[in-house]
Design an enzyme around this catalytic site. Structure first.
Site, PDB file in Angstrom:
ATOM      1  N   ARG A 138       5.339  14.657   0.433  1.00  0.00           N
ATOM      2  CA  ARG A 138       5.688  15.023  -0.938  1.00  0.00           C
ATOM      3  C   ARG A 138       6.245  16.440  -0.990  1.00  0.00           C
ATOM      4  O   ARG A 138       7.028  16.785  -1.872  1.00  0.00           O
ATOM      5  CB  ARG A 138       4.471  14.877  -1.857  1.00  0.00           C
ATOM      6  CG  ARG A 138       4.756  15.230  -3.317  1.00  0.00           C
ATOM      7  CD  ARG A 138       3.783  14.547  -4.270  1.00  0.00           C
ATOM      8  NE  ARG A 138       2.400  14.860  -3.940  1.00  0.00           N
ATOM      9  CZ  ARG A 138       1.710  15.880  -4.436  1.00  0.00           C
ATOM     10  NH1 ARG A 138       2.291  16.737  -5.263  1.00  0.00           N
ATOM     11  NH2 ARG A 138       0.450  16.068  -4.108  1.00  0.00           N
ATOM     12  N   ASP A 183      26.272  16.878 -13.574  1.00  0.00           N
ATOM     13  CA  ASP A 183      26.064  15.631 -12.857  1.00  0.00           C
ATOM     14  C   ASP A 183      27.399  15.251 -12.230  1.00  0.00           C
ATOM     15  O   ASP A 183      28.357  14.908 -12.930  1.00  0.00           O
ATOM     16  CB  ASP A 183      25.574  14.557 -13.831  1.00  0.00           C
ATOM     17  CG  ASP A 183      25.231  13.232 -13.143  1.00  0.00           C
ATOM     18  OD1 ASP A 183      25.700  13.010 -12.011  1.00  0.00           O
ATOM     19  OD2 ASP A 183      24.510  12.430 -13.749  1.00  0.00           O
ATOM     20  N   LYS A 201      24.445   6.250  -5.134  1.00  0.00           N
ATOM     21  CA  LYS A 201      25.816   5.796  -5.304  1.00  0.00           C
ATOM     22  C   LYS A 201      26.664   6.077  -4.058  1.00  0.00           C
ATOM     23  O   LYS A 201      26.466   5.468  -3.022  1.00  0.00           O
ATOM     24  CB  LYS A 201      26.405   6.431  -6.561  1.00  0.00           C
ATOM     25  CG  LYS A 201      25.505   6.340  -7.808  1.00  0.00           C
ATOM     26  CD  LYS A 201      25.095   4.937  -8.178  1.00  0.00           C
ATOM     27  CE  LYS A 201      24.504   4.821  -9.576  1.00  0.00           C
ATOM     28  NZ  LYS A 201      23.166   5.378  -9.771  1.00  0.00           N
TER      29      LYS A 201
END
Length: 405
Positions: free
Chosen positions: A68, A193, A218
């Protein structure tokens, strides 16, 4: 045989082209002679001594300790992404929305003001319109094609401006350099973004943007087989965002990080073909009688084509177009496609298509869809790497079948 010694970090060139960065940008982090990076599939890491453990446990963004907090394969991906975007560093997270939400929550507090675009990815819109106001953060939603409107929305308490260009799903553009200049003069942070463009087509940080975020699902992954997110920024901002990330826990698995690294190796090759296919297909769609309108920044007909030429090197996979005949004809068209797959997402090797109004009807109000520019006959297509003539044949057949029906 003696294993080759990995190159020292300071020997790595900083003037490589993107194609070379994608293949060798993480070479300085290699820990052995393996040509392919290993997967460090461990949730926890041991220390050799109590002193080493204490140092590891109290470090910022340690490579070991606990996944983590960090993992060796993360570092390799992050090195490439930071180099591609031209930032000091990068952070990996479990999804694009994990990256966006964690970044925003790390940077704003009660009483702050944020300016966001009218057209964003659906979940980004919900974050700004529904989530942040619950915690005392005021948000102004502004038409992103109007830089003057963005300037007018700025206040003394504005902490952040959130941008997305090209915007989902209408492919409207934001003038990154102009907004960055406005914000920097007032000490306001900017986030862009860059998912729809990728750093191969657009580099927001070079235009003055502070923080660049991606849905790495993507283009970076490129094969529709992982979900991941990335934040590219300065070391100072990365420390703040990483601390929030450790708290919120949007952690990418080591296997998905490794698949992301593998996907990055072919990113320049895929983007070259995707850019060429999408531009050719968009121009062809404009000539089809069943198509009312095509939205694609690379077309001279796009209202912001001049801006696209200034801030983009290529125009990406996504084409939006309107089908004559309304909602039902559009549903019929998408259902008739055979080569183009009826599925969400973008930026992979396969061409995908969705009927946008049908996809978002259950999660956005009618007012939100209108504000986002989503018309009933809207199709969003992410063009892949298939042969362009095969794509035209499939789409042309579906258009003719829709008209005949």
């Amino acid at each position: 045989m003696t294993a080759a010694t990995p190159p020292a970090p300071d020997t790595q060139p900083t003037d490589w082209h993107d194609e070379t960065i994608a293949l060798h940008g993480d070479a300085a982090l290699a820990q052995d002679a393996a040509v392919v990076a290993p997967i460090h599939y461990s949730a926890t890491f041991r220390a050799d001594s109590p002193q080493a453990f204490a140092a590891m446990a109290n470090a910022t963004r340690p490579t070991g300790l606990y996944t983590r907090y960090g993992n060796p394969v993360y570092k390799r991906v992050e090195a490439i992404l930071a180099e591609l975007e031209g930032t000091e560093t990068a952070l990996l997270m479990a999804s694009g929305m994990g990256a966006i939400s964690t970044t925003v929550l790390a940077l704003v507090s009660k009483g702050d003001h944020v300016v966001a675009q009218q057209r964003h990815y659906m979940s980004t819109t919900k974050l700004f319109e529904e989530v942040l106001p619950r915690f005392g953060v005021e948000v102004s939603i502004v038409e992103q094609t109007d830089t003057a409107a963005i300037a007018a929305a700025l206040r003394p308490e504005t902490r952040l401006v959130m941008l997305e260009t090209p915007a989902n799903p209408t492919l409207s553009l934001t003038d990154l350099a102009a907004v960055a200049k406005l914000a920097a003069a007032r000490g306001i942070l900017t986030i862009a973004d860059n998912t729809f463009a990728s750093p191969l087509n657009q580099k927001p940080h070079e235009l003055g943007i502070d923080i660049v975020v991606h849905s790495a699902t993507k283009y970076f992954g490129g094969h529709h087989d992982i979900t991941a997110g990335a934040v590219c920024c300065s070391e100072e901002h990365a420390e703040l965002i990483w601390k929030m990330h450790v708290t919120l826990g949007a952690v990418l698995s080591p296997m998905d990080a490794w698949l992301l690294l593998r996907g990055l190796r072919t990113l320049p090759l895929r983007m070259e073909r995707i850019n060429a296919n999408a531009l050719a297909l968009a121009a062809w769609l404009e000539q089809q009688p069943q198509v009312e309108r095509v939205h694609y920044p690379g077309l001279p007909s796009h209202p912001q084509h001049a801006l696209a030429l200034r801030q983009m090197k290529g125009f990406g996979a996504v084409i939006a177009f309107s089908i004559r005949g309304g909602f039902d004809a559009t549903s019929s068209f998408v259902a008739s496609l055979r080569l183009a797959t009826h599925a969400v997402s973008l930026g992979g090797v396969e061409t995908l298509a969705v009927h946008t109004a049908a996809m978002w009807a259950g999660t956005m109000t009618e007012a939100q869809m209108q504000a986002a520019g989503i018309e009933p006959n809207f199709v969003r297509m992410s063009v892949g790497v298939e042969h362009i003539e095969d794509l035209k044949a499939d789409i042309g057949r579906a258009l003719r079948a829709t008209q005949a029906a």
